[in-house]
Design a protein around this motif. Structure first.
Motif: not given
Length: 801
Positions: A619-622, A635-643, A663-669
């Motif tokens: 769960s790399p987003f949390r 990396l400077g973003f927060d996608l909340g609890k769900n990936d 689309i928000k998830m692509t900000e990591m790339i």
């Protein structure tokens, strides 16, 4: 001048006596020779051949030339010699001394074979015992004389009517052969020689020098000083390069192997008393050279040189004081197999005992002619001898009553005696040194076998006592510059309690790639590891603190045809764990009981590492906790609890919210081009088909009720609000449910899934920084869909390119 008649008669008598004396001494041995040869079978049950017997009437030297006692087959020699002589001086009897000197034997030959409990001379013993039994049965009034058991040689000598003098005893160039035909062993002693200057039965030391050579290699010299009055003795033994290959048949009862070789040398002194052999003190040096044990697999164990310096060894005192143990050039290997066995389990399994001697030592079963002494009178070429067989006894084999009574007394006495309490072990090694040693490890329990060599192993220790805690240090080298240092502190008397510190530096991880493949399906391409472990063991309970430091670890792409033991996203897990300097560092505490069958030190550490990788990568987003300076927050973003992106599996379209989250998830790339996003679509086909059927029935019901052929978004919203419990709808379903083909629906669902993938990929590819390499939109494999039970969604994972 004429002699007077009395004088003449006296001279004639004396002359006759002289003639008879010389005739008896010259002719008597010939008669004795003839009698022995003709009646040998009556005397011992075997044939005896003698070339000549003579007695010198002037020197009183008795000579026996070329004697041979034959085997039961009358063809093979059992005991023989080329020459035997002895000087008995009868004139010394006048002074009360029986003087025997110059006892000489040349080329003594003895061939002893054994098969189980029977020997090639067992028939002789049976024959003599049978004659004894018959004689005492016919003469019950006579009793067999008892041995002088318990008397010293001096006491026996004092009871003799004359003083006994034995001098100058020499045996030279003998051959002694022993074969165990059941086991298949053979020992051949060549050039067997004995030199005894004098035998003293009183309180004086008798010196005995023995020397011999082993036909298979090596020689032995033994000097014995024994006092026959006190039974004290000193033995000086010098064994030089005895070939250990001759003990191979005996190893079959203990191990399974292919070949064994090596040499044993010893320079030992033994001082003690015959009445208390176990109290003897042993001192000296034992050396093993070129030890080479070949296993059935062809792999080898052994050592170039092993030296043990013995300061004192005493069985009765249970004391073993070792000056030094030096092992140089040892080599070994450890093979791990899937049945939880190792090569040592195979090695320590005894070979089958069903083999015959012919199977294991066919070439040793025959003694060649050149091993036996030359026989100038008859053709006695040695041929294979039949196995010794028990001879039938024709009479009772009675034991004398006195011996039986003595045995009964001894048994009763032994029953009353309590066993002596074992003395406390005294063991000490002043110096321990192992050098130039290597071990190869091969693990066959994993998908692709692992092979690793640990070299330059060095073990050092000083003053290693059995009871007192001591220190032992171990050092070793790993491939490509890695190293190991180990420190042990503990007492040999209690191996359940000890302290061990282990330090591993610069361990090149690519050599362990096969383990990574087995457990994760990812190969290791690069990286080094440092490991420090402090282990305290108290009564088999382990408390261990471990620190792992990994630098620049890199893994390759996942191997699809390997089914790993753990499902671990290695690439992203390692990526997140690495700090800005490409390092990973964490601690692993290990606790447990070493006797617990479920306990495994290595597995605990590996499982901890795997769990950590899963925790940060699944769960790399949390991310939880400050695992590293990298990661989503860094990396400077927060996608909340769900990936994840929830979807409706019964439609091809996405909502604005679903598009926005993807689309928000692509900000990591966009932040890091090394990352790659993978959108994997999941739905349950069976469940979705049922839902799709209900939805299609609602659409048809809505069209029919509202008389519409084309629908807009408002119509679809109205359709979603139709309740399945609605009476009109239930009636419609009952009437038209069979019209919707199930097979048609199962074909439609994959097409709809593919369309969703295409639409989502098109939208996401339009985002900045997104390329074909760093974005994938796929549907999970059919088996994964079939077993899926959660809501329809795109699961989003992160990997590293």
């Amino acid at each position: 001048m004429k002699l007077k008649k009395p004088v003449k008669i006296t001279l004639i008598v004396l002359g006759s006596l002289v003639v008879l004396y010389f005739a008896a001494l010259l002719i008597g041995p010939k008669i004795a020779r003839s009698y022995i040869e003709e009646h040998s079978k009556e005397m011992i049950g075997r044939s005896i051949t003698i070339k000549d017997i003579s007695l010198n009437p002037f020197t009183y030297v008795l000579d026996v030339d070329t004697l041979a006692v034959m085997e039961a087959d009358d063809k093979t020699k059992f005991v023989a010699f080329d020459k035997f002589s002895i000087n008995i001086n009868p004139l010394k009897l006048i002074t009360g001394t029986l003087d025997i000197s110059d006892i000489y034997m040349k080329a003594l030959y003895v061939r002893t074979t054994q098969h189980g409990a029977r020997f090639n001379f067992s028939d002789i013993l049976d024959f003599l015992a049978q004659k004894d039994s018959i004689y005492y049965a016919e003469h019950p009034e006579e009793k067999k004389t008892q041995d002088s058991e318990g008397k010293s040689a001096a006491e026996i000598a004092a009871g003799l009517p004359v003083k006994l003098s034995l001098r100058n005893i020499i045996f030279e160039k003998g051959n002694i052969i022993y074969q165990d035909t059941k086991i298949g062993s053979k020992f051949h002693l060549k050039d067997f020689s004995i030199n005894i200057p004098a035998v003293y039965l009183e309180d004086n030391a008798t010196g005995v020098d023995v020397s011999l050579k082993f036909a298979d290699g090596g020689d032995l010299s033994v000097k014995v000083d024994a006092n026959m009055a006190t039974y004290n003795f000193n033995i000086y033994l010098n064994l030089h390069r005895f070939a250990l290959a001759c003990i191979k048949p005996y190893l079959n009862d203990f191990i399974t192997y292919k070949d064994f070789s090596g040499y044993l040398s010893a320079n030992i002194t033994i001082a003690g008393n015959i009445n208390s052999i176990l109290s003897s003190n042993v001192k000296g040096k034992v050396t093993l050279d070129k030890i080479d044990l070949t296993e059935k697999s062809g792999s080898k164990l052994g050592a170039e040189n092993v030296i043990v310096g013995i300061n004192k060894a005493n069985l009765a005192e249970n004391a073993y004081l070792i000056d030094s143990v030096i092992v140089d050039g040892a080599f070994a290997h450890i093979d791990l197999y899937k049945d939880s066995k190792t090569n040592f389990d195979i090695l320590l399994t005894p070979m089958s005992k069903g083999k015959t001697s012919a199977d294991s030592a066919a070439s040793d079963s025959t003694i060649t002619q050149d091993e036996a002494p030359a026989d100038k009178t008859a053709n006695l070429a040695a041929t294979p001898t039949e196995e010794p067989k028990p001879e039938p006894n024709e009479g009772p084999k009675a034991e004398p009553a006195t011996e039986a009574a003595s045995d009964t007394t001894n048994v009763a006495k032994a029953a009353k005696e309590k066993p002596a309490k074992a003395k406390k072990l005294k063991a000490k090694i002043n110096k321990l040194l192992v050098k130039n040693t290597y071990i190869t490890v091969t693990d066959h329990t994993i998908i692709r076998p692992f092979n690793y060599k640990v070299s330059a192993i060095t073990v050092t220790g000083q003053n290693i006592n059995y009871d007192t805690p001591c220190n032992v240090n171990v050092a070793a080298s790993f491939p490509e510059g890695g190293s190991l240092a180990l420190k042990y502190h503990g007492a040999l008397s209690n191996l359940n309690t000890m302290d061990i510190y282990i330090s591993v530096k610069n361990l090149v991880l690519k050599h362990f790639s096969n383990y990574s493949l087995h457990y994760t399906a990812y190969p290791i391409k690069a990286g080094t590891l440092a490991f420090a472990s402090d282990n305290k063991i108290v009564e088999r309970n382990l408390n261990s603190k471990n620190t792992i430091d990994i630098y620049n670890i890199t893994v390759g792409n996942k191997v699809d045809d390997i089914d790993p033991e753990y499902t671990v996203p290695m690439k992203i897990g390692l990526y997140i764990l690495k700090d800005k300097d490409d390092k990973i560092q964490f601690d692993v505490p290990v606790k447990g009981n070493l006797d617990d069958p479920e306990f495994s030190y290595g597995k605990i550490i590996w499982k901890t590492v795997v769990n950590l990788l899963v925790k940060v990568a699944v769960s790399p987003f949390r991310l939880i906790g400050n695992l590293a300076m990298a990661g989503a927050s860094a990396l400077g973003f927060d996608l909340g609890k769900n990936d994840e992106v929830l979807i409706d599996a019964n439609t091809e379209s996405f909502t604005s919210e679903q598009y926005a989250k993807a689309i928000k998830m692509t900000e990591m790339i966009q932040k890091d081009q090394n990352l790659m996003l993978i959108f994997t679509q999941y739905y349950n086909p069976r469940k979705t088909a049922k839902e799709y059927k209900v939805k299609q029935l609602k659409i048809d019901f809505y069209k029919q009720k509202n008389n519409k052929t084309e629908l807009n978004e408002l119509d679809y919203r109205a359709i979603e609000e139709i309740k399945e419990k609605d009476s009109e709808f239930k009636a419609y379903v009952k009437e038209h449910s069979a019209e919707i083909d199930k097979n048609y629906m199962m074909k439609v669902l994959p097409k709809m899934a593919s369309q969703r993938n295409a639409d989502l990929l098109k939208v996401l590819r339009a985002q900045p920084g997104i390329t074909k390499k760093n974005l994938k939109v796929i549907t999970a494999p059919r088996d994964a869909l079939r077993n899926y039970k959660d809501k329809p969604m795109y699961k989003v994972t992160v990997d590293v390119q």
